[in-house]
Design a protein around this motif. Structure first.
Motif, short mmCIF file in Angstrom:
data_model
loop_
_atom_site.label_atom_id
_atom_site.label_comp_id
_atom_site.label_asym_id
_atom_site.label_seq_id
_atom_site.Cartn_x
_atom_site.Cartn_y
_atom_site.Cartn_z
N ALA A 119 0.76 -0.83 0.53
CA ALA A 119 0.62 -0.44 -0.55
C ALA A 119 0.94 1.06 0.58
O ALA A 119 0.52 2.61 -0.89
N ILE A 120 1.98 0.98 0.77
CA ILE A 120 3.03 2.15 0.27
C ILE A 120 4.43 2.18 0.87
O ILE A 120 4.69 1.27 1.58
N GLU B 216 8.43 -0.75 4.10
CA GLU B 216 6.82 -1.00 3.02
C GLU B 216 5.78 -1.62 3.91
O GLU B 216 5.96 -1.89 4.92
N ILE B 217 4.67 -0.92 3.37
CA ILE B 217 3.40 -1.13 4.40
C ILE B 217 2.58 -1.80 3.04
O ILE B 217 2.24 -1.36 2.80
N LYS C 97 -0.75 3.12 -2.48
CA LYS C 97 -1.70 2.54 -4.00
C LYS C 97 -3.20 3.11 -3.19
O LYS C 97 -3.50 2.70 -2.51
N GLY C 98 -3.96 3.91 -3.41
CA GLY C 98 -5.34 4.02 -2.99
C GLY C 98 -5.20 5.81 -1.86
O GLY C 98 -4.80 6.39 -2.56
N ARG C 99 -6.85 5.71 -2.49
CA ARG C 99 -7.07 7.27 -0.77
C ARG C 99 -6.22 7.50 0.10
O ARG C 99 -6.90 6.42 0.88
N VAL C 100 -6.09 7.86 0.80
CA VAL C 100 -5.65 9.00 2.30
C VAL C 100 -7.02 9.65 2.61
O VAL C 100 -6.58 10.51 2.48
N ALA C 101 -7.36 8.82 4.14
CA ALA C 101 -7.81 9.98 4.62
C ALA C 101 -6.75 10.32 5.69
O ALA C 101 -6.39 9.35 6.67
N SER C 102 -6.13 11.55 6.30
CA SER C 102 -5.59 11.27 7.19
C SER C 102 -6.56 12.77 8.18
O SER C 102 -7.35 13.94 7.84
N LEU C 103 -5.97 12.40 9.65
CA LEU C 103 -6.23 13.31 10.67
C LEU C 103 -4.76 13.97 11.34
O LEU C 103 -4.24 12.97 11.53
N LEU C 104 -3.95 14.66 11.29
CA LEU C 104 -2.88 15.35 11.80
C LEU C 104 -3.35 16.76 12.33
O LEU C 104 -2.13 15.98 13.69
#
Length: 419
Positions: A5-6, A70-71, A108-115
């Motif tokens: 994914a990352i 890698e994740i 790879k994919g959409r990221v939703a973040s709360l920083l």
């Protein structure tokens, strides 16, 4: 086979202290053109790692330096390290809030973040409008956002204020809504910084439960930054330990937490701190193990000494500590109140201790969490986490009935045969 994914390759992020200018207009223009084209800064100096404990000679600080990892999809990863280690910078790079100075990051994919409190929200828009705005940023259509709208509002508990501009929200309400949006909208990767500390204990527990559902139930990738090793242990299976902008450890969470305490310099069985003229502080904690090198034999007496310095009397002091195992599970809790033992009714140094005649914990690595507060006002003077680590080993004569991972402690007991 797990899909990645990352992936980060030679990822670095440098910040220039002081003025950004190179000194000449032509060089400033060349630097700006290079950055606009996505190329490396031609005038980026070789600087220093982000060690805030010492004064550096360079005006360039590497918040991240040559990070590689890698994740896989569906992983729950904890990002840990002391303040200034580069945790928040890494999440900002992964969230595309800032660009790396060198190296590459593939997601790879959409990221939703709360920083941070307020990140991604427009203060002039209402809670309702911000939900649709965040969904649109993720590439979702209006009908897709509507499908999750009621669940988001219910989780955040802000139904009464959903049509109020968010600039009027308290920091707690802001975080509740922001987390609900990030967790419920359809993204493959959820990134959460330690901003959850703003919320109350009940909401933090609710958020951890939701992140667990997102990871295990929906198979989404979760990256979580926290200084609470209990939360890291409960939610994640893998950790990235950062130190001065570099990866000091990458692997399973249990080992990562142990390394974290080692890097925090908390190997000693003696914790010390300087007295304060403003507030009560815990100045010394000593764990007296039965053996040298932080080792204690199961069943042997254990004594823990404490020292508190109070610049003013406390009416109803409460002092407690917890013993946590390597999985950050609370295996013992001991509390003493002022009415049981006069702790801090007078100004000055107060010494006391707690003894276990037979410490019957099973072999494992343990540490302490200490809480010192005033019951009358509810004020917490200090919370010390992960201090005085020690290891319990089974006595040679008792090895025959010890089963690894059977329990956290063994109780004294008597077998009796009846004819």
């Amino acid at each position: 086979m797990s899909k990645i994914a990352i992936k980060a390759e030679n990822l670095s992020k440098a910040y220039q202290l002081g003025e950004f200018s190179t000194g000449t207009l032509s060089r400033d223009i060349q630097r700006r053109i290079a950055l606009m084209r996505g190329k490396e800064d031609p005038y980026l100096k070789i600087g220093e790692t982000n060690d805030r404990t010492s004064k550096g000679a360079s005006d360039i600080v590497w918040s991240l330096k040559d990070i590689n990892f890698e994740i896989n999809q569906g992983d729950a990863v904890g990002v840990i390290g002391r303040n200034g280690a580069g945790k928040s910078t890494l999440l900002k790079v992964l969230s595309r809030v800032t660009t790396p100075s060198t190296g590459s990051i593939k997601i790879k994919g959409r990221v939703a973040s709360l920083l941070e409190v307020g990140t991604g929200f427009h203060p002039e828009l209402t809670g309702r409008e911000n939900i649709f705005l965040n969904g649109a940023i993720l590439g979702m259509r209006k009908h897709e956002i509507k499908k999750h709208f009621d669940a988001i509002v219910d989780f955040a508990g802000v139904e009464r204020y959903i049509d109020t501009p968010v600039k009027r929200y308290s920091s707690g309400m802001y975080v509740r809504l922001a987390f609900a949006v990030a967790a419920h909208l359809e993204s493959e990767i959820l990134i959460v910084d330690e901003v959850l500390a703003v919320g109350d204990a009940e909401f933090q527990k609710k958020c951890l439960g939701k992140m667990g559902d997102v990871n295990k139930g929906e198979g989404r990738t979760v990256l979580f930054v926290s200084h609470s090793m209990q939360s890291i242990a409960a939610l994640t299976t893998k950790t990235l330990l950062l130190s001065n902008g570099s990866i000091a450890f990458e692997g399973n969470t249990q080992t990562g937490i142990k390394k974290y305490y080692e890097y925090k310099g908390q190997q000693s069985l003696v914790y010390t701190n300087q007295p304060s003229s403003d507030a009560p502080v815990i100045t010394k904690v000593t764990v007296n193990t039965s053996e040298a090198n932080n080792l204690h034999l199961q069943g042997k007496p254990l004594k823990i000494d404490f020292e508190i310095n109070t610049p003013y009397p406390i009416g109803e002091a409460i002092f407690s500590f917890l013993i946590l195992n390597s999985s950050q599970v609370k295996v013992a809790h001991v509390l003493v109140r002022d009415d049981e033992m006069s702790l801090c009714r007078e100004t000055g140094v107060h010494k006391f201790s707690c003894s276990f005649p037979q410490l019957r914990l099973y072999p494992d690595n343990y540490s302490l969490i200490i809480n010192f507060s005033d019951h009358r006002s509810g004020k917490k003077f200090e919370v010390l986490e992960g201090i005085c680590p020690f290891e319990v080993q089974v006595h040679e004569l008792r090895k025959y009935y010890w089963y690894p991972n059977a329990a956290t402690y063994v109780e004294d007991h008597v077998w009796q045969l009846e004819s």
